[in-house]
Design a protein around this motif. Structure first.
Motif, PDB file in Angstrom:
ATOM      1  N   ASP A   1      -3.811  -0.419   5.810  1.00 52.87           N
ATOM      2  CA  ASP A   1      -3.098   0.852   6.851  1.00 52.87           C
ATOM      3  C   ASP A   1      -3.596   0.776   8.067  1.00 52.87           C
ATOM      4  OD1 ASP A   1      -2.113   2.949   7.266  1.00 52.87           O
ATOM      5  OD2 ASP A   1      -3.536   4.317   6.910  1.00 52.87           O
TER       6      ASP A   1
ATOM      7  N   TYR B   1       0.852  -1.273  -0.028  1.00 52.92           N
ATOM      8  CA  TYR B   1       0.067  -0.102   0.031  1.00 52.92           C
ATOM      9  C   TYR B   1       0.677   1.320  -0.227  1.00 52.92           C
ATOM     10  CZ  TYR B   1       0.254   0.660   5.005  1.00 52.92           C
ATOM     11  OH  TYR B   1       0.600   1.065   6.288  1.00 52.92           O
ATOM     12  N   TYR B   2       1.879   1.189   0.530  1.00 51.58           N
ATOM     13  CA  TYR B   2       2.792   2.262   0.342  1.00 51.58           C
ATOM     14  C   TYR B   2       3.252   2.460  -0.845  1.00 51.58           C
ATOM     15  CZ  TYR B   2       6.176   5.076   3.440  1.00 51.58           C
ATOM     16  OH  TYR B   2       6.656   6.092   4.299  1.00 51.58           O
TER      17      TYR B   2
END
Ligand code: TRP
Length: 454
Positions: free
Chosen positions: A382, A104-105
């Protein structure tokens, strides 16, 4: 002590740059400044430093000790250090967590790329309003095409860096980019300080306000320090496996923590005084960077230059952080699944990370109605990593070193076989923190975040 063998080793400076590169990321730029302002300014900074010294430093040391003594990425390191106990399975946790983070980064890294291109092409003009930038961000992030292209480029760059190896890839990139990041941020901060009306921004950051300090402040400070120092995901553990035996682990941990804090403060000074100077109000997260700052830059004298510089910083900060998480997974794959070729392992993780990242990317648009426990895929990853997996990862590391590992082994790694006299004196205190204070606080934090998170 294990010998240095054929494993690649960071140089002293390379180790520091790589570790600081991992630590300095979006957490410093879009979270820290806001956290200080909301939690009592200088009062929060003092509590943050306390949390850093008493909790995060010992935890970082534990990851260092496991990594350097194990001489491997997490799965193998735990396997070697605790061969015939259930502890040997703990290393798998540190293969899963960084994989989720890197997926997700990369999406957010991709957004920074897009904004960098926009800054270069002068997309935001001086009459752009915050409503327009907010709408632009919404339309951009929910579109199925551009964010996906950006995410692909970002993940590809990461894979290329990691595939070149520890010294030629990670160390070289960190050594080249971290000073650039530092000087650009510093220049923006100095510029920002001289804008008229910037004093309110300094007050927001530095004015101690003890009335805002309560139990939650402590939880926020610990959570922020923990995330900002990339703890609990096996990053520090894996990087430590590339340290030379003579490095003083404590010195590296202290230098890393204070550099990370320094970066966060400089980022705060770069952003907040300018915001206040133009009558804009701070917020945290993507909203600050992608909706408010473009308006600010457009209004500033020299705004185009500043915005290009700022988004370049964001790219560098995100890249060196994601590279560290990518490396953990690649190293685990190479060692545990016996894929000796680093290039091959990097491409496998690239494909897997790209696929999961794509789901995260699409969860802002086409997949936004697909939810897990009420969260979109991106938000679920997250929230779940920050609130559950990372504290769990941190807890496992301190329990392993404090309770499972032989005291002598811990002593020998921490003091380099009795060589560091300060470390020898501090050892009983550090061990006390590792055995009792860190686990208790982590369990407390874990429960608070699991059960009381809104
Ligand atoms: N420390 C990074 C930041 O401040 C985020 C990060 C990268 C991270 N890798 C991590 C956090 C591993 C926890 C674990 O943005």
């Amino acid at each position: 002590m294990a010998e240095e063998g054929s494993r690649e080793r960071f140089s002293r400076l390379g180790a520091l740059m790589a570790i600081v590169g991992s630590a300095v990321g979006l957490g410093n730029i879009w979270r820290f400044p806001y956290q200080i302002g909301e939690n009592g300014g200088a009062a929060f900074i003092v509590i943050y430093i306390g949390a850093m010294l008493v909790l995060c430093l010992p935890m970082m040391l534990c990851e260092f000790v496991i990594g350097r003594r194990g001489g491997s990425a997490p799965i193998e390191a735990f396997g070697k250090l605790a061969p015939s106990s259930p502890w040997k399975y703990a290393g798998y946790l540190y293969a899963v967590i960084p994989f989720i983070i890197l997926s997700y980064y990369s999406v957010v890294g991709g957004w920074s790329l897009e904004y960098f291109f926009r800054a270069v092409t002068g997309f935001f003009t001086s009459d752009t309003t915050q409503e327009q930038t907010t709408e632009f961000f919404r339309a951009f992030s929910s579109s199925p095409s551009r964010p996906l292209v950006c995410h692909t480029i970002f993940m590809l760059t990461t894979a290329l860096v990691v595939s070149r190896g520890v010294k030629k890839g990670i160390e070289a990139v960190s050594k080249a980019l971290m000073p650039v990041l530092f000087f650009i941020m510093l220049a923006i901060a100095i510029y920002s300080i001289f804008l008229p009306g910037s004093g309110a921004g300094f007050e927001y950051i530095f004015k101690p306000d003890f009335s805002k300090v309560n139990g939650k402040t402590f939880a926020n400070a610990i959570g922020q320090a923990f995330f900002s120092l990339s703890l609990g995901a096996g990053v520090m553990l894996t990087y430590a496996s590339y340290f030379k035996k003579k490095e003083n682990l404590q010195t590296i941990a202290v230098q890393t923590s204070f550099s990370d804090l320094g970066f966060a403060l400089i980022a705060g000074c770069a952003v907040l005084p300018a915001l206040f100077s133009f009558g804009l109000s701070p917020q945290q997260g993507p909203g600050l960077v992608f909706c408010t700052l473009p308006v600010l830059f457009a209004k500033m004298p020299l705004g185009v230059v500043i915005s290009i510089a700022f988004f370049l910083c964001l790219i560098i900060a995100a890249l060196t952080s994601i590279v560290s998480t990518f490396e953990v997974v690649v190293a685990s794959l190479m060692e545990h699944f016996r894929i000796p070729s680093r290039k091959k392992a990097s491409w496998i993780i690239f494909v897997a990370g790209w696929l999961v990242g794509t789901l995260c990317c699409l969860s802002f648009g086409p997949l936004q109605d697909f939810t897990i426990f009420g969260y979109t895929i991106f938000n679920f990853f997250d929230t779940f990593t920050a609130n559950v997996l990372l504290p769990l990862g941190g807890l496992v590391a301190v329990l392993m070193v404090g309770w499972k590992m032989d005291k002598d082994v811990f002593y020998s790694e921490y003091t380099n076989d009795g060589a560091g006299s300060l470390n020898c004196k501090l050892f009983p205190f550090v061990r006390f923190l590792v055995r009792y204070v860190c686990p208790l606080v982590m369990v407390g934090l874990f429960l608070i975040q699991c059960f009381f998170h809104s």
